[in-house]
Design a protein around this motif. Structure first.
Motif, PDB file in Angstrom:
ATOM      1  N   SER A  46      -1.515  -8.869   6.719  1.00 47.13           N
ATOM      2  CA  SER A  46      -0.095  -9.093   6.452  1.00 47.13           C
ATOM      3  C   SER A  46       0.097 -10.196   5.419  1.00 47.13           C
ATOM      4  N   LYS A  47       1.337 -10.357   5.022  1.00 44.71           N
ATOM      5  CA  LYS A  47       1.787 -11.374   4.073  1.00 44.71           C
ATOM      6  C   LYS A  47       1.194 -11.172   2.667  1.00 44.71           C
ATOM      7  N   GLY A  48       0.329 -12.064   2.200  1.00 42.87           N
ATOM      8  CA  GLY A  48      -0.050 -12.113   0.792  1.00 42.87           C
ATOM      9  C   GLY A  48      -0.581 -10.832   0.188  1.00 42.87           C
ATOM     10  N   VAL A  49      -1.582 -10.208   0.810  1.00 47.20           N
ATOM     11  CA  VAL A  49      -2.224  -9.035   0.213  1.00 47.20           C
ATOM     12  C   VAL A  49      -1.264  -7.851   0.069  1.00 47.20           C
ATOM     13  N   PRO A  50      -0.580  -7.427   1.136  1.00 51.94           N
ATOM     14  CA  PRO A  50       0.352  -6.310   0.946  1.00 51.94           C
ATOM     15  C   PRO A  50       1.503  -6.630  -0.001  1.00 51.94           C
ATOM     16  N   ILE A  51       1.961  -7.891  -0.014  1.00 57.59           N
ATOM     17  CA  ILE A  51       3.010  -8.257  -0.966  1.00 57.59           C
ATOM     18  C   ILE A  51       2.500  -8.114  -2.395  1.00 57.59           C
ATOM     19  N   PHE A 145       3.011  -4.087  14.570  1.00 61.36           N
ATOM     20  CA  PHE A 145       2.590  -3.719  13.225  1.00 61.36           C
ATOM     21  C   PHE A 145       2.188  -2.247  13.127  1.00 61.36           C
ATOM     22  N   THR A 146       1.374  -1.812  14.069  1.00 64.62           N
ATOM     23  CA  THR A 146       0.817  -0.462  13.957  1.00 64.62           C
ATOM     24  C   THR A 146       1.868   0.615  14.182  1.00 64.62           C
ATOM     25  N   LYS A 147       2.943   0.293  14.911  1.00 61.28           N
ATOM     26  CA  LYS A 147       3.990   1.278  15.180  1.00 61.28           C
ATOM     27  C   LYS A 147       4.567   1.836  13.886  1.00 61.28           C
ATOM     28  N   ALA A 148       4.770   0.989  12.917  1.00 57.51           N
ATOM     29  CA  ALA A 148       5.404   1.427  11.668  1.00 57.51           C
ATOM     30  C   ALA A 148       4.544   1.119  10.448  1.00 57.51           C
ATOM     31  N   GLY A 149       3.257   0.879  10.678  1.00 57.39           N
ATOM     32  CA  GLY A 149       2.378   0.527   9.571  1.00 57.39           C
ATOM     33  C   GLY A 149       1.680   1.728   8.974  1.00 57.39           C
ATOM     34  N   ALA A 150       0.876   1.444   7.953  1.00 51.48           N
ATOM     35  CA  ALA A 150       0.137   2.509   7.269  1.00 51.48           C
ATOM     36  C   ALA A 150      -1.273   2.033   6.969  1.00 51.48           C
ATOM     37  N   ILE A 151      -2.201   2.967   7.020  1.00 48.57           N
ATOM     38  CA  ILE A 151      -3.597   2.641   6.715  1.00 48.57           C
ATOM     39  C   ILE A 151      -3.746   2.293   5.237  1.00 48.57           C
ATOM     40  N   GLU A 152      -4.472   1.213   4.949  1.00 47.74           N
ATOM     41  CA  GLU A 152      -4.808   0.846   3.570  1.00 47.74           C
ATOM     42  C   GLU A 152      -6.319   1.023   3.422  1.00 47.74           C
ATOM     43  N   ALA A 153      -6.713   2.260   3.059  1.00 42.69           N
ATOM     44  CA  ALA A 153      -8.127   2.645   3.067  1.00 42.69           C
ATOM     45  C   ALA A 153      -8.978   1.841   2.100  1.00 42.69           C
ATOM     46  N   SER A 154      -8.367   1.270   1.057  1.00 43.39           N
ATOM     47  CA  SER A 154      -9.156   0.500   0.089  1.00 43.39           C
ATOM     48  C   SER A 154      -9.796  -0.722   0.740  1.00 43.39           C
ATOM     49  N   LEU A 155      -9.234  -1.169   1.854  1.00 38.52           N
ATOM     50  CA  LEU A 155      -9.773  -2.331   2.574  1.00 38.52           C
ATOM     51  C   LEU A 155     -10.436  -1.937   3.882  1.00 38.52           C
ATOM     52  N   CYS A 159      -7.836  -0.553   8.483  1.00 39.85           N
ATOM     53  CA  CYS A 159      -6.964  -1.619   7.979  1.00 39.85           C
ATOM     54  C   CYS A 159      -5.523  -1.114   7.940  1.00 39.85           C
ATOM     55  N   ILE A 160      -4.616  -1.903   8.492  1.00 40.57           N
ATOM     56  CA  ILE A 160      -3.207  -1.498   8.565  1.00 40.57           C
ATOM     57  C   ILE A 160      -2.341  -2.499   7.807  1.00 40.57           C
ATOM     58  N   PHE A 161      -1.481  -1.972   6.940  1.00 41.96           N
ATOM     59  CA  PHE A 161      -0.428  -2.770   6.315  1.00 41.96           C
ATOM     60  C   PHE A 161       0.863  -2.506   7.075  1.00 41.96           C
ATOM     61  N   PRO A 162       1.660  -3.534   7.399  1.00 42.54           N
ATOM     62  CA  PRO A 162       2.981  -3.295   7.995  1.00 42.54           C
ATOM     63  C   PRO A 162       3.872  -2.556   6.996  1.00 42.54           C
TER      64      PRO A 162
END
Length: 296
Positions: A46-51, A145-155, A159-162
């Motif tokens: 969360s925070k820095g990377v997904p932003i 987070f996982t309820k509305a998140g999405a997988i970020e396969a590159s990581l 790995c889940i991004f909100p």
């Protein structure tokens, strides 16, 4: 003319530094992410990377100092082993953390363990969703987070991004209730960037605010951003804000939040206390603020 050239050179240098540091940080983290995924350990970034990746979309636009990952306590021991095997070491301790129980780790670290590697990159491993300055549980969990998140396969495949709406809530609540000067500035810039990216689903944001029971805090934040930066909100948010806020209630709420941070000089001033004094026009200089904030 010379000063302008110097400023431009400084900006270019800062951009290149941010681009390089961010690239190194994310590259060094990928090994950890894929190792966690190979063990089928779900984790949230969360925070820095997904932003950076979803909003700024430019590696040099925002310097990251660390990567924040969130993991369930049941997987903490395995996550520590992965980090240690990938060359990351915990900071500020010589304790054999790989041999410690989760309870012992909570007693030693509180709610997160910071790791660094040879490149001086940093990972903050969060395993408790409690604030550092409050005994209250933050209204965020892996389920949140996982309820509305999405997988970020590159990581990593686990790995889940909100989603952006919950990421926005996390960013502003984490930053605006933090008493670290840099964080108190960063959240404003990040939240403005998220809003002006036109990617927010305002209806979903309002639903998330209500589901997470953070209406009071988010109303304060949205009021502040609108008043300070002349933002134009959609009708659904204007209706949400139409009820108004009582500043005494705001001060009381955040004074309670700040109360565990007792210092020699008295109660540590909350950013919201600053906002109130500023809007009232009663802060005319730093000395006046210092006297009022610390109740000297």
């Amino acid at each position: 003319h010379g000063s302008v050239e110097l400023e431009n050179a400084t900006i270019k240098g800062a951009y290149k530094l941010a681009w390089l540091r961010n690239q190194l940080l994310i590259k060094s983290f990928k090994e950890v992410g894929h190792q966690l995924s190979s063990l089928k350990i779900p984790f949230v970034v969360s925070k820095g990377v997904p932003i950076l990746l979803q909003v700024y979309k430019n590696y040099g636009a925002r310097l990251m100092t660390d990567i924040d990952i969130y993991i369930a306590p049941d997987y903490l021991k395995q996550a520590i082993e992965v980090l240690l095997n990938c060359g990351w070491t915990p900071t500020n301790t010589w304790a054999p953390i790989s041999k410690m129980s989760v309870t012992e780790l909570e007693q030693l670290f509180g709610f997160e363990i910071t790791f660094i590697n040879e490149q001086d990159s940093r990972i903050d491993l969060h395993f408790s969703m409690k604030r550092g300055f409050s005994d209250e549980n933050v209204p965020f969990s892996l389920t949140t987070f996982t309820k509305a998140g999405a997988i970020e396969a590159s990581l990593g495949d686990h790995c889940i991004f909100p989603n952006l709406e919950r990421l926005f809530i996390h960013v502003v609540l984490h930053g605006s209730e933090d008493f670290h000067t840099l964080h108190s500035i960063k959240w404003v810039v990040d939240s403005l960037k998220i809003i002006k990216s036109n990617q927010l689903n305002w209806n979903r944001l309002l639903l998330d605010i209500r589901e997470l029971n953070v209406e009071f805090q988010m109303k304060v934040v949205l009021f502040y951003l609108r008043n300070q930066f002349n933002l134009n909100y959609p009708d659904v948010i204007l209706e949400f804000l139409a009820q108004g806020l009582d500043y005494k209630t705001i001060e009381t709420y955040y004074s309670v939040k700040a109360s565990p941070r007792k210092k020699i000089l008295g109660k540590f001033p909350s950013i919201w206390k600053v906002f109130r004094k500023y809007e009232e026009g009663s802060i005319v200089d730093f000395f006046t603020f210092f006297k009022k904030a610390y109740e000297i």
